[in-house]
Design a protein around this motif. Structure first.
Motif, short mmCIF file in Angstrom:
data_model
loop_
_atom_site.label_atom_id
_atom_site.label_comp_id
_atom_site.label_asym_id
_atom_site.label_seq_id
_atom_site.Cartn_x
_atom_site.Cartn_y
_atom_site.Cartn_z
N MET A 1 0.85 -1.17 0.00
CA MET A 1 0.00 0.00 0.00
C MET A 1 0.90 1.24 0.00
SD MET A 1 -3.09 0.66 2.62
CE MET A 1 -4.64 1.00 1.86
N LYS A 5 -2.49 6.06 -0.82
CA LYS A 5 -3.63 5.25 -0.39
C LYS A 5 -3.82 5.34 1.13
CE LYS A 5 -4.33 2.80 -4.34
NZ LYS A 5 -5.51 2.72 -5.08
N ILE A 6 -2.72 5.43 1.85
CA ILE A 6 -2.82 5.58 3.31
C ILE A 6 -3.45 6.92 3.66
CG2 ILE A 6 -1.46 5.80 5.43
CD1 ILE A 6 0.50 3.77 4.19
N ALA A 8 -5.45 8.62 1.74
CA ALA A 8 -6.85 8.53 1.33
C ALA A 8 -7.68 7.78 2.37
CB ALA A 8 -6.96 7.86 -0.02
N ALA A 9 -7.13 6.72 2.95
CA ALA A 9 -7.84 5.98 3.99
C ALA A 9 -8.04 6.84 5.23
CB ALA A 9 -7.07 4.71 4.34
N ILE A 10 -7.06 7.65 5.56
CA ILE A 10 -7.18 8.56 6.70
C ILE A 10 -8.27 9.59 6.43
CG2 ILE A 10 -6.00 10.39 7.99
CD1 ILE A 10 -3.43 8.68 7.71
N VAL A 12 -10.92 9.14 4.54
CA VAL A 12 -12.20 8.45 4.68
C VAL A 12 -12.59 8.33 6.16
CG1 VAL A 12 -13.39 6.25 4.37
CG2 VAL A 12 -12.02 7.18 2.52
N VAL A 13 -11.64 7.94 6.99
CA VAL A 13 -11.91 7.78 8.42
C VAL A 13 -12.30 9.13 9.04
CG1 VAL A 13 -10.87 7.22 10.64
CG2 VAL A 13 -10.50 5.73 8.68
N GLY A 58 -12.07 10.62 -0.30
CA GLY A 58 -11.14 9.56 0.12
C GLY A 58 -11.39 8.26 -0.61
N LEU A 59 -12.66 7.88 -0.78
CA LEU A 59 -12.98 6.66 -1.51
C LEU A 59 -12.56 6.77 -2.97
CD1 LEU A 59 -16.43 5.72 0.01
CD2 LEU A 59 -14.27 4.50 0.28
N ILE A 62 -8.88 6.21 -3.16
CA ILE A 62 -8.50 4.82 -2.93
C ILE A 62 -8.74 3.96 -4.17
CG2 ILE A 62 -9.13 2.71 -1.67
CD1 ILE A 62 -9.53 4.45 0.80
#
Length: 66
Positions: A1, A5-6, A8-10, A12-13, A58-59, A62
């Motif tokens: 990863m 992408k990390i 983007a995941a943050i 989203v959270v 964010g999605l 990703i």
């Protein structure tokens, strides 16, 4: 990863956390009292909309092909 992408995941959270805060604020006693007096609760709606926008961005980041 990879690093993007990390991030983007943050995002989203953070969007989900912001939406949760907005829904909690919307159900609070102060917000219900404000709406009963005929005023709008812009803080709660702003949090919900802002959180949804962050989660969608964010999605997108990703699942983007690149």
């Amino acid at each position: 990863m990879d690093f993007k992408k990390i991030i983007a995941a943050i995002v989203v959270v953070l969007g989900i956390i912001l939406m949760t805060y907005g829904f909690t604020e919307l159900d609070s006693l102060e917000s219900q009292f404000t709406r009963a007096l005929g005023q709008k609760d812009n803080n709660a709606m702003g949090s919900i909309i802002g959180g949804a926008v962050l989660a969608i961005i964010g999605l997108y980041l990703i699942f983007r092909k690149r």
